[in-house]
Design a protein around this motif. Structure first.
Motif, PDB file in Angstrom:
ATOM      1  N   SER A  94       0.870  -1.175   0.000  1.00 37.96           N
ATOM      2  CA  SER A  94       0.000   0.000   0.000  1.00 37.96           C
ATOM      3  C   SER A  94       0.910   1.229   0.000  1.00 37.96           C
ATOM      4  CB  SER A  94      -0.915  -0.004   1.229  1.00 37.96           C
ATOM      5  OG  SER A  94      -0.162  -0.055   2.427  1.00 37.96           O
ATOM      6  N   TRP A  95       0.457   2.286  -0.640  1.00 35.39           N
ATOM      7  CA  TRP A  95       1.321   3.457  -0.785  1.00 35.39           C
ATOM      8  C   TRP A  95       0.494   4.710  -1.014  1.00 35.39           C
ATOM      9  CZ3 TRP A  95       2.118   5.908  -5.791  1.00 35.39           C
ATOM     10  CH2 TRP A  95       1.391   5.308  -6.831  1.00 35.39           C
ATOM     11  N   THR A  96       1.144   5.843  -0.903  1.00 33.81           N
ATOM     12  CA  THR A  96       0.485   7.121  -1.161  1.00 33.81           C
ATOM     13  C   THR A  96       1.363   7.961  -2.069  1.00 33.81           C
ATOM     14  OG1 THR A  96       1.487   8.290   0.710  1.00 33.81           O
ATOM     15  CG2 THR A  96      -0.576   7.107   1.132  1.00 33.81           C
ATOM     16  N   LYS A  97       0.722   8.886  -2.761  1.00 39.23           N
ATOM     17  CA  LYS A  97       1.490   9.888  -3.501  1.00 39.23           C
ATOM     18  C   LYS A  97       0.886  11.261  -3.223  1.00 39.23           C
ATOM     19  CE  LYS A  97      -0.853   9.600  -8.023  1.00 39.23           C
ATOM     20  NZ  LYS A  97      -0.649   9.316  -9.451  1.00 39.23           N
ATOM     21  N   THR A  98       1.781  12.212  -3.042  1.00 35.47           N
ATOM     22  CA  THR A  98       1.385  13.585  -2.783  1.00 35.47           C
ATOM     23  C   THR A  98       2.029  14.475  -3.833  1.00 35.47           C
ATOM     24  OG1 THR A  98       1.263  13.166  -0.401  1.00 35.47           O
ATOM     25  CG2 THR A  98       1.403  15.472  -1.105  1.00 35.47           C
ATOM     26  N   MET A  99       1.199  15.184  -4.580  1.00 40.33           N
ATOM     27  CA  MET A  99       1.708  16.128  -5.561  1.00 40.33           C
ATOM     28  C   MET A  99       1.833  17.476  -4.868  1.00 40.33           C
ATOM     29  SD  MET A  99       1.576  13.705  -7.720  1.00 40.33           S
ATOM     30  CE  MET A  99       2.255  14.468  -9.185  1.00 40.33           C
ATOM     31  N   ILE A 100       3.054  18.038  -4.908  1.00 37.62           N
ATOM     32  CA  ILE A 100       3.309  19.264  -4.157  1.00 37.62           C
ATOM     33  C   ILE A 100       4.140  20.212  -5.007  1.00 37.62           C
ATOM     34  CG2 ILE A 100       5.411  18.358  -3.032  1.00 37.62           C
ATOM     35  CD1 ILE A 100       4.319  19.734  -0.430  1.00 37.62           C
ATOM     36  N   GLY A 101       3.799  21.491  -4.961  1.00 43.04           N
ATOM     37  CA  GLY A 101       4.522  22.440  -5.796  1.00 43.04           C
ATOM     38  C   GLY A 101       4.050  23.856  -5.560  1.00 43.04           C
ATOM     39  N   TYR A 102       4.248  24.711  -6.580  1.00 44.02           N
ATOM     40  CA  TYR A 102       3.949  26.131  -6.437  1.00 44.02           C
ATOM     41  C   TYR A 102       2.662  26.556  -7.135  1.00 44.02           C
ATOM     42  CZ  TYR A 102       8.581  26.370  -4.464  1.00 44.02           C
ATOM     43  OH  TYR A 102       9.676  26.167  -3.663  1.00 44.02           O
ATOM     44  N   GLY A 103       1.886  25.590  -7.583  1.00 40.66           N
ATOM     45  CA  GLY A 103       0.613  25.906  -8.219  1.00 40.66           C
ATOM     46  C   GLY A 103       0.038  24.677  -8.878  1.00 40.66           C
ATOM     47  N   PRO A 104      -1.152  24.791  -9.471  1.00 41.82           N
ATOM     48  CA  PRO A 104      -1.847  23.653 -10.077  1.00 41.82           C
ATOM     49  C   PRO A 104      -1.011  22.950 -11.141  1.00 41.82           C
ATOM     50  CG  PRO A 104      -3.299  25.541  -9.908  1.00 41.82           C
ATOM     51  CD  PRO A 104      -1.932  26.038  -9.571  1.00 41.82           C
ATOM     52  N   GLU A 105      -1.231  21.647 -11.253  1.00 43.27           N
ATOM     53  CA  GLU A 105      -0.426  20.808 -12.147  1.00 43.27           C
ATOM     54  C   GLU A 105      -0.639  21.082 -13.628  1.00 43.27           C
ATOM     55  OE1 GLU A 105      -0.184  16.515 -10.865  1.00 43.27           O
ATOM     56  OE2 GLU A 105      -1.750  17.259  -9.510  1.00 43.27           O
ATOM     57  N   ASP A 106      -1.728  21.758 -13.971  1.00 42.94           N
ATOM     58  CA  ASP A 106      -1.953  22.043 -15.387  1.00 42.94           C
ATOM     59  C   ASP A 106      -1.023  23.134 -15.900  1.00 42.94           C
ATOM     60  OD1 ASP A 106      -3.379  23.841 -13.724  1.00 42.94           O
ATOM     61  OD2 ASP A 106      -4.670  24.414 -15.392  1.00 42.94           O
ATOM     62  N   LEU A 107      -0.376  23.860 -14.987  1.00 47.06           N
ATOM     63  CA  LEU A 107       0.532  24.938 -15.383  1.00 47.06           C
ATOM     64  C   LEU A 107       1.922  24.823 -14.775  1.00 47.06           C
ATOM     65  CD1 LEU A 107      -1.890  28.009 -15.089  1.00 47.06           C
ATOM     66  CD2 LEU A 107      -1.120  26.893 -17.190  1.00 47.06           C
ATOM     67  N   HIS A 108       2.025  24.184 -13.614  1.00 49.60           N
ATOM     68  CA  HIS A 108       3.273  24.172 -12.862  1.00 49.60           C
ATOM     69  C   HIS A 108       3.944  22.802 -12.879  1.00 49.60           C
ATOM     70  CE1 HIS A 108       0.949  27.545 -11.285  1.00 49.60           C
ATOM     71  NE2 HIS A 108       2.078  28.075 -10.862  1.00 49.60           N
ATOM     72  N   PHE A 109       5.269  22.825 -12.794  1.00 50.54           N
ATOM     73  CA  PHE A 109       6.029  21.601 -12.585  1.00 50.54           C
ATOM     74  C   PHE A 109       6.012  21.319 -11.086  1.00 50.54           C
ATOM     75  CE2 PHE A 109       9.751  19.021 -11.780  1.00 50.54           C
ATOM     76  CZ  PHE A 109       9.737  18.129 -12.835  1.00 50.54           C
ATOM     77  N   VAL A 110       5.648  20.104 -10.696  1.00 49.97           N
ATOM     78  CA  VAL A 110       5.531  19.767  -9.284  1.00 49.97           C
ATOM     79  C   VAL A 110       6.386  18.549  -8.956  1.00 49.97           C
ATOM     80  CG1 VAL A 110       3.194  20.712  -9.238  1.00 49.97           C
ATOM     81  CG2 VAL A 110       3.510  18.257  -9.558  1.00 49.97           C
ATOM     82  N   LEU A 111       6.369  18.175  -7.699  1.00 52.44           N
ATOM     83  CA  LEU A 111       7.034  16.957  -7.247  1.00 52.44           C
ATOM     84  C   LEU A 111       5.979  15.948  -6.825  1.00 52.44           C
ATOM     85  CD1 LEU A 111       9.851  18.488  -5.024  1.00 52.44           C
ATOM     86  CD2 LEU A 111      10.058  17.642  -7.369  1.00 52.44           C
ATOM     87  N   GLU A 112       6.248  14.686  -7.091  1.00 47.83           N
ATOM     88  CA  GLU A 112       5.409  13.608  -6.585  1.00 47.83           C
ATOM     89  C   GLU A 112       6.175  12.929  -5.463  1.00 47.83           C
ATOM     90  OE1 GLU A 112       4.015   9.185  -7.921  1.00 47.83           O
ATOM     91  OE2 GLU A 112       3.547  10.796  -9.345  1.00 47.83           O
ATOM     92  N   LEU A 113       5.682  13.039  -4.240  1.00 44.60           N
ATOM     93  CA  LEU A 113       6.303  12.407  -3.085  1.00 44.60           C
ATOM     94  C   LEU A 113       5.630  11.053  -2.874  1.00 44.60           C
ATOM     95  CD1 LEU A 113       6.479  15.476  -0.654  1.00 44.60           C
ATOM     96  CD2 LEU A 113       8.130  14.760  -2.408  1.00 44.60           C
TER      97      LEU A 113
END
Length: 270
Positions: free
Chosen positions: A51-70
């Motif tokens: 079982s696992w989780t992923k958290t998308m975190i960054g400086y704005g929405p994913e449709d415009l910003h490059f983010v990190l997947e933790l």
């Protein structure tokens, strides 16, 4: 653009400690969080069938910003790092006086810069609301990586030095840098190896065939180019399905090519 850089995947150990670092030290904001009862069919959480989780975190929405997947695998407290990942360069207020280097709880390095002072124009992400400038990775064969990313994925070279190259799809996106290792150094991915995600307007099955064709070209013989996972539709409970193909580049870095329409629906919660 036919393609857009979406995110980089980090495997993390202590979830709460890691999330606190990204929110407090880097001022990132959670964009979405998802939990799964078993391992990903496309190995999104690595080789683990947990079982696992992923958290998308960054400086704005994913449709415009490059983010990190933790990515956090339940029960796995740490991962052995390789020498593949170098750093991620971020425009940040903490670098108002001078460039700074900080390391997250898992050992991942971030370089905080003032984009106008510390970076050449070609290095900057011109979309000013996205603070992520570029990811930097090591390579064993710079020339072949340049050929793969330009000829197969359609990137362009934004900056070229003797032992490094910065590539990307557009000036207003985050980019990717490859830095040549010495002949005596081995490229080690370790247990913590990351994965780059790219959205594609081009049909995923067409990209699959393009990679297969490239794999047979003489210039790419004896490289790490391969299909890690054949085209597959990945479900997310209660959210949109996304068709993806997982490939690897000349150095064995994994790339998730995600069909754009499905990805945007997932990212925006539609």
């Amino acid at each position: 653009m036919s393609f857009r850089m979406l995110h980089w995947v980090h495997k993390i150990g202590n979830y709460s400690k890691s999330k606190q670092f990204y929110e407090k030290e880097l001022n990132m904001v959670e964009q979405r969080h998802e939990s799964f009862d078993a391992g990903c069919e496309a190995a999104c959480n690595g080789r683990y069938n947990l079982s696992w989780t992923k958290t998308m975190i960054g400086y704005g929405p994913e449709d415009l910003h490059f983010v990190l997947e933790l990515t956090a695998n339940h029960g796995i407290k740490s991962y052995k790092l390789g020498n593949d990942f170098r750093e991620i360069v971020i425009h940040h207020d903490k670098a108002a006086e001078s460039k700074q280097t900080i390391v997250d709880p898992n050992g991942y390095t971030y370089v905080l810069v003032n984009r106008e002072r510390d970076l050449e124009e070609s290095e900057r992400n011109s979309f000013e609301h996205d603070q992520v400038q570029y990811i930097s990775l090591h390579t064993k064969n710079l020339e072949k990586q340049i050929q793969f990313y330009t000829q197969v994925l359609g990137m362009q070279v934004f900056k070229r030095g003797e032992n490094r190259a910065l590539l990307g799809f557009a000036q207003d996106q985050a980019k990717i840098e490859f830095v040549q290792l010495s002949e005596s150094e081995e490229l080690i991915h370790g247990e913590a190896f990351g994965r780059l995600a790219i959205s594609s307007k081009v049909d995923i099955k067409e990209m699959h065939q393009k990679v297969l064709k490239a794999k047979e070209e003489e210039v790419f013989v004896s490289t790490g180019i391969s299909i890690v996972k054949e085209p597959i539709v990945l479900p997310t409970p209660g959210k949109a399905d996304v068709e993806v193909v997982i490939i690897s580049d000349c150095d064995g870095y994994e790339i998730c090519l995600a069909e754009e329409t499905g990805f945007l629906a997932l990212a925006l919660g539609k």
